[in-house]
Write a protein that holds these residues in place. Structure first.
Motif, PDB file in Angstrom:
ATOM      1  N   VAL A   6      43.024  31.805  45.702  1.00 24.22           N
ATOM      2  CA  VAL A   6      41.890  32.243  46.291  1.00 24.22           C
ATOM      3  C   VAL A   6      40.472  32.132  45.834  1.00 24.22           C
ATOM      4  O   VAL A   6      40.195  32.047  44.857  1.00 24.22           O
ATOM      5  N   SER A   7      39.712  32.442  46.550  1.00 26.79           N
ATOM      6  CA  SER A   7      38.272  32.449  46.387  1.00 26.79           C
ATOM      7  C   SER A   7      37.268  33.676  46.529  1.00 26.79           C
ATOM      8  O   SER A   7      37.633  34.118  48.219  1.00 26.79           O
ATOM      9  N   VAL A   8      36.534  34.299  46.093  1.00 24.12           N
ATOM     10  CA  VAL A   8      36.053  35.843  46.801  1.00 24.12           C
ATOM     11  C   VAL A   8      35.009  35.367  46.827  1.00 24.12           C
ATOM     12  O   VAL A   8      33.593  34.936  45.028  1.00 24.12           O
ATOM     13  N   ILE A   9      33.954  35.280  47.516  1.00 22.99           N
ATOM     14  CA  ILE A   9      33.004  35.426  47.810  1.00 22.99           C
ATOM     15  C   ILE A   9      32.273  36.476  48.073  1.00 22.99           C
ATOM     16  O   ILE A   9      32.524  37.246  48.589  1.00 22.99           O
ATOM     17  N   VAL A  10      30.910  36.366  47.332  1.00 24.35           N
ATOM     18  CA  VAL A  10      30.174  37.898  47.047  1.00 24.35           C
ATOM     19  C   VAL A  10      28.781  37.490  47.452  1.00 24.35           C
ATOM     20  O   VAL A  10      28.158  37.042  46.878  1.00 24.35           O
ATOM     21  N   PRO A  11      27.953  37.783  48.505  1.00 26.46           N
ATOM     22  CA  PRO A  11      27.029  37.626  48.411  1.00 26.46           C
ATOM     23  C   PRO A  11      26.433  38.397  48.613  1.00 26.46           C
ATOM     24  O   PRO A  11      26.244  39.736  48.328  1.00 26.46           O
ATOM     25  N   ALA A  12      24.665  38.487  47.366  1.00 35.00           N
ATOM     26  CA  ALA A  12      23.726  39.022  46.562  1.00 35.00           C
ATOM     27  C   ALA A  12      22.552  38.927  46.758  1.00 35.00           C
ATOM     28  O   ALA A  12      22.356  37.944  46.825  1.00 35.00           O
ATOM     29  N   ARG A  13      21.803  40.173  46.917  1.00 33.62           N
ATOM     30  CA  ARG A  13      20.485  40.022  46.486  1.00 33.62           C
ATOM     31  C   ARG A  13      20.226  41.475  46.354  1.00 33.62           C
ATOM     32  O   ARG A  13      20.203  42.244  46.842  1.00 33.62           O
ATOM     33  N   ASN A  14      19.090  41.070  45.073  1.00 32.86           N
ATOM     34  CA  ASN A  14      18.931  42.582  43.941  1.00 32.86           C
ATOM     35  C   ASN A  14      19.669  43.347  44.120  1.00 32.86           C
ATOM     36  O   ASN A  14      19.767  44.492  44.051  1.00 32.86           O
ATOM     37  N   GLU A  15      21.133  43.156  43.294  1.00 30.71           N
ATOM     38  CA  GLU A  15      22.326  44.047  43.014  1.00 30.71           C
ATOM     39  C   GLU A  15      21.918  44.006  41.246  1.00 30.71           C
ATOM     40  O   GLU A  15      23.887  43.755  41.152  1.00 30.71           O
ATOM     41  N   GLU A  16      21.493  44.135  40.574  1.00 26.65           N
ATOM     42  CA  GLU A  16      21.611  44.869  39.289  1.00 26.65           C
ATOM     43  C   GLU A  16      22.386  45.900  38.844  1.00 26.65           C
ATOM     44  O   GLU A  16      22.921  45.972  38.151  1.00 26.65           O
ATOM     45  N   LYS A  17      21.932  47.023  39.632  1.00 26.17           N
ATOM     46  CA  LYS A  17      22.897  47.213  39.503  1.00 26.17           C
ATOM     47  C   LYS A  17      24.344  47.968  39.500  1.00 26.17           C
ATOM     48  O   LYS A  17      25.062  48.908  39.043  1.00 26.17           O
ATOM     49  N   PHE A  18      24.750  46.462  40.534  1.00 21.42           N
ATOM     50  CA  PHE A  18      26.330  46.698  41.088  1.00 21.42           C
ATOM     51  C   PHE A  18      26.705  45.702  40.728  1.00 21.42           C
ATOM     52  O   PHE A  18      28.589  45.852  40.605  1.00 21.42           O
ATOM     53  N   ILE A  19      26.604  44.341  40.492  1.00 21.40           N
ATOM     54  CA  ILE A  19      27.101  43.153  40.806  1.00 21.40           C
ATOM     55  C   ILE A  19      27.853  42.609  39.330  1.00 21.40           C
ATOM     56  O   ILE A  19      28.591  42.331  39.562  1.00 21.40           O
ATOM     57  N   GLU A  20      27.101  43.769  38.477  1.00 19.65           N
ATOM     58  CA  GLU A  20      28.314  43.322  37.632  1.00 19.65           C
ATOM     59  C   GLU A  20      28.994  44.085  36.805  1.00 19.65           C
ATOM     60  O   GLU A  20      31.011  43.293  36.900  1.00 19.65           O
ATOM     61  N   ARG A  21      29.813  45.389  37.545  1.00 20.10           N
ATOM     62  CA  ARG A  21      31.004  45.906  38.332  1.00 20.10           C
ATOM     63  C   ARG A  21      31.994  45.045  39.650  1.00 20.10           C
ATOM     64  O   ARG A  21      32.488  45.655  39.104  1.00 20.10           O
ATOM     65  N   CYS A  22      31.337  45.068  39.846  1.00 20.28           N
ATOM     66  CA  CYS A  22      31.738  44.266  40.988  1.00 20.28           C
ATOM     67  C   CYS A  22      32.559  42.574  40.727  1.00 20.28           C
ATOM     68  O   CYS A  22      33.458  42.870  41.551  1.00 20.28           O
ATOM     69  N   VAL A  23      32.096  41.985  40.206  1.00 21.52           N
ATOM     70  CA  VAL A  23      32.044  40.889  39.825  1.00 21.52           C
ATOM     71  C   VAL A  23      33.696  40.793  38.382  1.00 21.52           C
ATOM     72  O   VAL A  23      34.342  40.477  38.838  1.00 21.52           O
ATOM     73  N   GLU A  24      33.315  42.239  37.698  1.00 22.87           N
ATOM     74  CA  GLU A  24      34.342  42.107  36.546  1.00 22.87           C
ATOM     75  C   GLU A  24      35.500  42.611  37.258  1.00 22.87           C
ATOM     76  O   GLU A  24      36.648  42.606  37.157  1.00 22.87           O
ATOM     77  N   SER A  25      35.102  43.543  38.230  1.00 22.88           N
ATOM     78  CA  SER A  25      36.509  44.740  39.127  1.00 22.88           C
ATOM     79  C   SER A  25      36.851  42.826  39.387  1.00 22.88           C
ATOM     80  O   SER A  25      38.712  42.473  39.826  1.00 22.88           O
ATOM     81  N   LEU A  26      36.848  42.154  40.079  1.00 27.17           N
ATOM     82  CA  LEU A  26      37.518  40.746  40.976  1.00 27.17           C
ATOM     83  C   LEU A  26      38.061  39.600  39.572  1.00 27.17           C
ATOM     84  O   LEU A  26      39.482  39.503  40.161  1.00 27.17           O
TER      85      LEU A  26
END
Length: 335
Positions: A6-26
């Protein structure tokens, strides 16, 4: 049974408050780690998003960062899909957080049903736990707020739907119907899923799959986002044959009624009475739904915030659609 990659695609821009929590959950999910890759497609962030992703990728080579120089969401999605290697492709949002069993449940249901796209119910929570933030999150999960969007209001059994959030797609879907429409700044997932349905594809929403989404927490953010969504529902017709469903037109018709009704009410007593009666009925429904939300969260400040949230959501979305219609007509006339 051999499990698919499986591949998970995460579009992002200026998401420093949320990106770590999002990526780690994946990355920390219960699906076999060697079968997962996470691709963050960054729209040239100007905050610490890229640094955070790079730092995580140093210790976990399953994470890949690629650039989206055009800074448009559908471009990010397509770049991610084309760079991916998985047999199933997931779409995620930087504001979302997946439970540990999200990927495994999606893959299980996709294999068992043969569906082209599967997804789960979105649990909407506020970014900021203020009265306004809680009101917005609850309104975005209510039938009066989002209409027939079952992925927001929930289902009691597996249900075929027109769209799901952050879907799990068979890779062959993209070979069959193409990629996301890069001309659609917003609502590209709606148009893509409608295209999939018209091609005979099946999209199934499962109640046992749940993901968390962090909603906007101020009226300004809500108004801006809703206006943009409404605008692109109509403007999408410039770039796609059927970019929306009938339910997406309800806010537009509501705002149109407010404009025409208020004008016609000046003509005579009967039009005025009908218009006033309709507005009173609308307010009764809004107040009733807001009372239910206030009881649910046991906070009466949320009642007043919910009343204003419903009205802000409906009117800003409808005004966005009206602006989109004017823009569409103007461009067709060469203005």
């Amino acid at each position: 049974m051999k499990l698919p990659t499986v591949s998970v695609i995460v579009p992002a821009r200026n998401e420093e408050k949320f990106i770590e929590r999002c990526v780690e959950s994946l990355l920390d999910c219960d699906y076999p780690g060697e079968l997962i890759e996470v691709i963050v497609v960054d729209g040239m962030s100007e905050d610490g998003t890229r640094d955070i992703v790079n730092e995580i990728s140093i210790r976990d080579n399953r994470l890949l960062l690629i650039d989206n120089e055009k800074k448009i969401t559908p471009v990010a999605m397509n770049l991610g899909v084309k760079a991916s290697k998985g047999e199933y492709i997931f779409l995620s949002g930087a504001h979302s957080e997946m439970p540990s069993d999200y990927i495994s449940k999606c893959v299980k249901h996709a294999i068992e049903t043969g569906a082209d796209n599967v997804g789960g119910v979105m649990k909407t929570v506020p970014r900021v736990k203020s009265s306004v933030g809680m009101a917005i999150s609850k309104v975005l999960s209510s039938p009066l707020g989002v209409g027939g969007a079952k992925f927001r209001t929930g289902v009691s059994k597996p249900t075929e739907v027109d769209t799901v959030p952050f879907g799990c797609y068979k890779r062959e879907v993209f070979d069959r119907i193409g990629y996301f429409n890069e001309q659609l700044v917003r609502n590209q997932d709606i148009e893509f899923n409608l295209r999939l349905k018209r091609a005979g594809g099946r999209i199934i929403l499962f109640p046992d799959i749940e993901l968390t989404y962090y909603s906007r927490s101020t009226y300004k953010e809500l108004c801006k986002n809703s206006f943009g969504n409404g605008y692109w529902v109509i403007m999408g017709a410039k770039h796609a044959s059927i970019p929306f469903l009938p339910r997406h037109m309800v806010p537009f018709l509501f705002v149109l009624y407010l404009v025409l009704g208020s004008t016609l009410s000046l003509v005579g007593v009967l039009p005025s009475a009908l218009f006033l009666g309709t507005i009173i009925l609308y307010l009764i429904v809004v107040i009733s739904s807001s009372l239910s939300i206030a009881r649910l969260v046991r906070n009466w400040k949320v009642f007043f915030a919910s009343v204003l949230t419903f009205m802000t959501l409906h009117i800003s979305y409808g005004m966005g659609s009206m602006a989109g219609l004017f823009s569409l007509m103007g461009r067709r006339e060469g203005i």
